[in-house]
Structure formats: structure tokens, C-alpha cells
Design a protein around this motif. Structure first.
Motif, PDB file in Angstrom:
ATOM      1  N   ALA A 243       0.816  -1.218   0.000  1.00 29.54           N
ATOM      2  CA  ALA A 243       0.000   0.000   0.000  1.00 29.54           C
ATOM      3  C   ALA A 243       0.846   1.264   0.000  1.00 29.54           C
ATOM      4  CB  ALA A 243      -0.942  -0.010   1.203  1.00 29.54           C
ATOM      5  N   ASN A 244       1.904   1.307   0.795  1.00 24.77           N
ATOM      6  CA  ASN A 244       2.713   2.513   0.853  1.00 24.77           C
ATOM      7  C   ASN A 244       3.500   2.740  -0.435  1.00 24.77           C
ATOM      8  OD1 ASN A 244       2.046   3.563   3.452  1.00 24.77           O
ATOM      9  ND2 ASN A 244       3.244   1.923   4.389  1.00 24.77           N
ATOM     10  N   SER A 245       3.822   1.664  -1.146  1.00 23.63           N
ATOM     11  CA  SER A 245       4.477   1.817  -2.442  1.00 23.63           C
ATOM     12  C   SER A 245       3.506   2.404  -3.461  1.00 23.63           C
ATOM     13  CB  SER A 245       5.015   0.464  -2.937  1.00 23.63           C
ATOM     14  OG  SER A 245       6.014  -0.028  -2.067  1.00 23.63           O
ATOM     15  N   ARG A 246       2.238   1.964  -3.405  1.00 25.67           N
ATOM     16  CA  ARG A 246       1.226   2.575  -4.283  1.00 25.67           C
ATOM     17  C   ARG A 246       1.084   4.064  -3.976  1.00 25.67           C
ATOM     18  NH1 ARG A 246      -1.489  -2.126  -2.860  1.00 25.67           N
ATOM     19  NH2 ARG A 246      -3.037  -1.075  -1.561  1.00 25.67           N
ATOM     20  N   LEU A 247       1.052   4.375  -2.673  1.00 28.97           N
ATOM     21  CA  LEU A 247       0.913   5.771  -2.256  1.00 28.97           C
ATOM     22  C   LEU A 247       2.074   6.614  -2.777  1.00 28.97           C
ATOM     23  CD1 LEU A 247      -0.505   7.925  -0.472  1.00 28.97           C
ATOM     24  CD2 LEU A 247       0.944   7.126   1.420  1.00 28.97           C
ATOM     25  N   ALA A 248       3.289   6.102  -2.638  1.00 24.87           N
ATOM     26  CA  ALA A 248       4.468   6.838  -3.098  1.00 24.87           C
ATOM     27  C   ALA A 248       4.416   7.050  -4.609  1.00 24.87           C
ATOM     28  CB  ALA A 248       5.740   6.089  -2.705  1.00 24.87           C
ATOM     29  N   ALA A 249       3.936   6.036  -5.339  1.00 22.07           N
ATOM     30  CA  ALA A 249       3.842   6.162  -6.796  1.00 22.07           C
ATOM     31  C   ALA A 249       2.848   7.246  -7.190  1.00 22.07           C
ATOM     32  CB  ALA A 249       3.445   4.819  -7.404  1.00 22.07           C
ATOM     33  N   LEU A 250       1.749   7.373  -6.440  1.00 26.37           N
ATOM     34  CA  LEU A 250       0.764   8.408  -6.739  1.00 26.37           C
ATOM     35  C   LEU A 250       1.321   9.789  -6.396  1.00 26.37           C
ATOM     36  CD1 LEU A 250      -2.168   9.098  -7.611  1.00 26.37           C
ATOM     37  CD2 LEU A 250      -2.807   8.892  -5.186  1.00 26.37           C
ATOM     38  N   ILE A 258      -4.621   4.878  -7.832  1.00 29.80           N
ATOM     39  CA  ILE A 258      -4.228   3.722  -7.038  1.00 29.80           C
ATOM     40  C   ILE A 258      -5.465   3.085  -6.413  1.00 29.80           C
ATOM     41  CG2 ILE A 258      -1.908   4.596  -6.552  1.00 29.80           C
ATOM     42  CD1 ILE A 258      -2.811   5.241  -3.701  1.00 29.80           C
ATOM     43  N   GLU A 259      -5.456   1.783  -6.368  1.00 30.56           N
ATOM     44  CA  GLU A 259      -6.465   1.030  -5.642  1.00 30.56           C
ATOM     45  C   GLU A 259      -6.070   0.981  -4.166  1.00 30.56           C
ATOM     46  OE1 GLU A 259      -9.275  -1.018  -7.516  1.00 30.56           O
ATOM     47  OE2 GLU A 259      -8.763   0.950  -8.327  1.00 30.56           O
ATOM     48  N   VAL A 260      -7.018   1.116  -3.276  1.00 24.85           N
ATOM     49  CA  VAL A 260      -6.863   0.948  -1.828  1.00 24.85           C
ATOM     50  C   VAL A 260      -5.690   1.763  -1.268  1.00 24.85           C
ATOM     51  CG1 VAL A 260      -6.927  -0.702   0.062  1.00 24.85           C
ATOM     52  CG2 VAL A 260      -7.686  -1.420  -2.205  1.00 24.85           C
ATOM     53  N   ALA A 511      -7.694   6.302  -4.859  1.00 26.39           N
ATOM     54  CA  ALA A 511      -7.225   7.678  -4.916  1.00 26.39           C
ATOM     55  C   ALA A 511      -6.669   7.949  -6.300  1.00 26.39           C
ATOM     56  CB  ALA A 511      -6.162   7.929  -3.852  1.00 26.39           C
ATOM     57  N   MET A 512      -6.892   9.177  -6.790  1.00 23.66           N
ATOM     58  CA  MET A 512      -6.458   9.490  -8.149  1.00 23.66           C
ATOM     59  C   MET A 512      -6.132  10.975  -8.294  1.00 23.66           C
ATOM     60  SD  MET A 512     -10.165   8.800  -9.957  1.00 23.66           S
ATOM     61  CE  MET A 512     -10.222   7.150  -9.249  1.00 23.66           C
TER      62      MET A 512
END
Length: 535
Positions: A243-250, A258-260, A511-512
Motif C-alpha cells: 500500500a505505501n508503495s502505491r501511495l508513493a507512486a501516486l 491507485i487502488e486501496v 485515490a487518483m
């Protein structure tokens, strides 16, 4: 783990940077999925319903499709590759599908009754040249009542089920169709079909596919429904399970969606002008009880009820920053089919401990068991912190000792298709796959005795005669009132004689970037990418 995450982040940065020149001339939406790998690309994706969301319906379609056009009600069905369907007047077990004319696969070959039968043989006929074991396992599990099928003419197909099932279209929606020519072009090798790419009939077609790295969807300008040609030119799908890697990518601009997102990051995302979208949808995050295992404590209904009284669901919702809501049944209490069960679960440790004591579990002899969970996966929300919360909650509230068997998402899916005491479970007597709760077809697969593995998803070996009786009335219902009454009676049994520990319903957060426009957060596991645009 941190080294792997750093390496994955560098690989993502390199991939996105390398694609920038191509993206400059196109509207390219970059989505970070929760999956640990890119779902398979043969036309029946793995990775659960996240696979269907991104590598299923956008490219490969069914005779029946979901209507994902509205956010204010649960998704319903709409015509897809079939213009209409009905039960045969002389046999309610047989459904007649009238195919849409003029549809072509992405490779230019026509969609006809012959291609329907070819795909059904791929899933349901083990001795057919095109039989695909992986796709068959997924499709059979979602359509366990298929008995036979036949071509009536070039644009009409009949399917017969093993039992009368008023909800069969809700199963047909999961049968996807791939061009037979894809199989021939790949030398009749499904592993090579995945690399072609395979051809479907959907509004997007597959572009490049790199296992564990990315999959590319391209606008299909020749889509059969010209009113639904995508606004985007390209969608880049990236598996980022952490999840935190998705957040950082966004945050860094490497992805647009990102999903979730991590719940504790939602306030700061909104402050930073990202759009965080949530909506109620038919999804439940439970623990499944194994009632058939030789050593399972869940053979006793009092234990199953007790744990439902021991969970502080409000505390978990708070942990998730209100991206979930408490679950006290398979359906939500607001659902008209919830029924009138005797048990209305809430956080009541005294009642939970009293039921456990009746079943023989006390402070001197505490209840102890193992749950198989995944580290990530389709619809799994944030399984590690959520399950850690559950472990602590049950210990503090009711003195219950819980251990975990942590595995990969697809391994968990494989495990719940096995019988009790299977070696893959490694002693687990409960499992934690999230589930859709969208329609009775799903309930049939999870709760009817006929659908214990390998025939369906009734992993827990649930067998309740009152549920079976009510569900039979639902299957044979010919009017809405009879259907509604039977469904409510059946669901009340799922509460009073619970096959699951009901924990929360997901609110489907994603989130987008503010650049993303036109997204409709459907009340469904699946979402429509056709309407999405980039500013």
C-alpha cells in the motif's frame, strides 16, 4: 522486503520514464493495482475479481455484462454479446441466449454461436483441443451448475443447468469469450496465447504484456458499441501490492490512480488535492469457518456465533479511517433481503464468552485456531494490519488465541477450492478471502451444500436445511414477491447459523489525480474505464 520494494519502485520509475515519449501524444491512464502480479491475459484472468476488473471485462466480454453506469444503486445486469435471453418455456433449467449480430473479435474474426461453443468447450470439456485447465477452474467455480450447452443456429445458443436457477444470468456474466483464432495463431498453446496478445470483443484491446511488470490496454476504435468507444488512448496497469508503495507512486506522479490507498494517508491526500473516491458496494471482508474439518472448533454453532459477538467492528472501521462499515451478515442491514434473524451481532464480549463457555472454551481452556490470510490481493483491503487488529481484539475481548498462515493471494484462492484438512492449509481452520455479496448466484456458490469443493466455493462445508429450503424457493421463484421473501429467509439463516465471521463491508476506496475525469464509482467490484478521461 524493503530491498524488494525499493527495487520494484526503481523498476516502476524506469518503466514509466521509458514510456513518457509515447505517452506525450496519447491520453494514458496509469493504474496501480493491489495484485502482486499482472493477471493472466488469455481471456480468463486470475487474481480474483481485480483480475476481472482490469484484465477481464475491458478486453473480453460475456453474453451478459454488468451495468456500471450508476453510482447510486448496486450494479445490475445488461445485455452484452447476447442481445437478450430467457428461460425456455418447456424447461426452466434451459436458458436461450440470442447473440448480437455484427460483432467481431479484435483480430477481425466474427463472433458467432460457433465461437461461443468453442469457448464453452474450452472451459467445460476436458477432452477438447482448446481445453484450458487454469481458465476452466476459475470458470467452473463461478458457474458450477452448467450441465450442457448447444448451438441452435448461428446466433442462438442454449445452456442447460443442473438445477432450476432464477439467478443463472448472474453466473453467465463471468463466462468470457476469446477469439478461437488467438489459439490457432499461438500454435494451440495457451501459454503463447497470453503473449500474442489474445483477442476479445471489448472496448479495449491488449497491447504489451510483461509478467510482474505491466499490462497495456489500447483503445479499440472499432468496438461494436460506438457509443462506448473509450475516451482514453491507453491504460497502463501496474501490480504494486504494498500500500505505501502505491501511495508513493501516486504522490510522485508515477501513476494517476491507485487502488486501496493506506487509510491513514487519506486526509493528507485530500489536502494535497488528490481525489479520494469511496462508495458502498456489495463486498464483505470475513473469516470463513471450516465446519467439516476433523479438528475444527467451528463444527459447533455456538463458537461461530460467539466470535461474531467478540469483534469490535467500530474499532476496525476507525483504524480504516471510515473506508469500511461494520458487517453483521453476508448482506448489509440496509439491504431489503437482510431478513429478520434472531441474532443481531454487536460488540458484546460477555455474550461471546458465555457462548464459548457453553461450547467448552474457558480461560483455562481457551479457543485457539489458525487463519490462512494473504499479504495482499483483489478486494483484500489491507489484510495484514486488519488481521493483526482482529488477533489482538479477539484475545483482549474473549481470550481467543489466533495464529496466522500468511500466503500469496492466488495460493489462498487455491486453498479455498480444496477440502477440509488439505495439506495446503497447514492446519488452518479458517480463511480470509473477501467476497462479493452482489446476488444470489454468489450465495449459491458459497453456501449451498451442492457446491462444496471442487464443485464451488463452499469451502467451509456449510449445510443448513432451512437455508437450503429457502434457497430452493428463491431458485424456483417466478415473481418478485416470492423471490424477495425467499431471499430474506435464506439470509436470516446465514446470520443465525453463521458460516462466516462477519467483520466489515468495504467502501471501495481509490485515490487518483485531479486530472482523472469521468469516473463513476459503481456499486460493484467492477468499474467502467470507458467513461474515464484525462484532463
Amino acid at each position: 522486503m524493503r530491498v524488494l520494494q525499493r527495487a520494484a519502485g526503481l523498476a516502476l520509475a524506469a518503466l514509466v520514464a521509458g514510456a513518457l515519449p509515447a505517452m506525450a501524444q496519447q491520453k494514458t491512464l496509469r493504474i496501480a493495482m493491489t495484485a502482486a502480479d499482472v493477471p493472466t491475459t488469455t481471456g480468463m484472468p486470475n487474481n480474483g475479481f481485480e483480475g476481472m476488473r482490469f484484465l477481464g471485462y475491458p478486453i473480453f466480454e460475456g453474453l451478459v455484462l454488468w451495468d456500471l453506469s450508476r453510482a447510486d444503486r448496486p450494479a445490475t445486469l445488461r445485455p452484452g454479446l447476447a442481445e437478450r435471453w430467457e428461460q425456455a418455456p418447456d424447461d426452466p433449467r434451459t436458458w436461450i441466449f440470442h447473440l448480437r449480430r455484427g460483432v467481431q473479435f479484435h483480430d477481425g474474426t466474427p463472433f458467432t454461436a460457433d465461437s461461443v461453443i468453442w469457448n464453452l468447450d474450452r472451459y467445460f470439456k476436458p477432452d477438447s483441443p482448446q481445453f484450458e485447465p487454469a481458465g476452466s477452474g476459475i470458470t467452473r467455480a463461478r458457474t458450477p451448475i452448467m450441465a450442457s450447452y448447444r448451438k441452435l443456429d448461428d446466433f442462438t445458443v442454449a445452456m442447460t443447468t443442473t438445477r432450476v436457477a432464477s439467478y443463472f444470468p448472474y453466473m453467465a456474466v463471468y463466462i468470457l469469450f476469446t477469439s478461437p483464432q488467438s489459439f490457432e495463431r499461438a500454435g494451440r498453446d495457451w501459454a503463447k496465447v497470453a503473449e500474442l496478445p489474445a483477442a476479445g470483443t471489448g472496448p479495449f484491446r491488449l497491447g504489451r504484456f510483461t509478467p510482474r511488470v505491466s499490462a497495456e490496454l489500447l483503445k479499440h476504435a472499432g468496438y461494436w458499441d460506438q457509443a462506448r468507444v473509450p475516451k482514453l488512448d491507453r491504460v497502463l496497469l501496474l501490480p504494486i501490492p504494498e500500500a505505501n508503495s502505491r501511495l508513493a507512486a501516486l504522490r510522485s506522479g508515477q501513476v494517476d490512480w491507485i487502488e486501496v490507498p493506506p487509510p491513514d494517508a487519506i486526509p493528507s491526500l485530500r489536502q494535497a488535492n488528490f481525489n479520494v473516491v469511496t462508495n458502498s458496494y456489495p463486498h464483505v471482508w470475513p473469516w470463513l469457518y471450516q465446519m467439516g474439518g476433523t479438528t475444527s472448533p467451528f463444527r459447533d454453532v455456538r463458537v461461530r456465533q460467539a466470535l461474531n459477538y467478540c469483534v469490535d467492528r467500530a474499532g476496525l472501521v476507525q483504524l480504516l479511517n471510515d473506508t469500511a462499515e461494520p458487517s453483521v451478515g453476508w448482506l448489509k442491514p440496509s439491504d431489503p433481503h437482510f431478513g429478520a434473524p434472531q441474532h443481531r451481532y454487536g460488540f458484546d464480549p460477555a455474550r461471546g464468552k458465555a457462548l464459548l463457555a457453553e461450547a467448552g472454551y474457558t480461560a483455562q481452556r481457551p479457543l485457539s485456531f489458525k487463519v490462512m490470510i494473504s499479504a495482499s490481493g483483489s478486494g483484500q483491503m489491507l489484510p495484514l494490519p486488519m488481521n493483526e487488529y482482529m488477533q489482538q481484539n479477539l484475545k483482549e475481548a474473549c481470550g481467543v488465541n489466533v495464529a496466522f498462515e500468511v500466503t500469496e493471494w492466488n495460493t489462498l484462492l487455491t486453498a479455498i477450492r480444496q477440502g477440509p484438512d488439505a495439506p495446503i492449509l497447514n492446519g488452518s481452520t479458517a480463511t480470509n478471502p473477501s467476497s462479493p455479496s452482489s446476488d444470489p448466484a454468489v450465495a449459491a456458490r458459497y453456501f449451498l451444500q451442492a457446491f462444496v469443493p471442487p464443485n464451488g466455493f463452499n469451502w467451509g462445508q456449510y449445510n443448513d436445511p432451512e437455508f437450503e429450503e429457502a434457497f430452493a424457493a428463491l431458485e424456483n421463484a417466478r415473481d418478485e414477491a416470492a423471490y424477495d421473501a425467499a431471499y430474506a429467509r435464506a439470509h436470516a439463516r446465514l446470520v443465525d447459523n453463521p458460516p462466516w465471521l462477519y467483520i466489515v463491508h468495504d467502501l471501495n476506496p481509490r485515490a487518483m489525480s485531479r486530472r482523472v475525469r469521468g469516473f463513476v464509482s459503481a456499486q460493484s467490484w467492477f468499474q467502467d474505464l470507458v467513461t474515464v478521461d484525462l484532463q
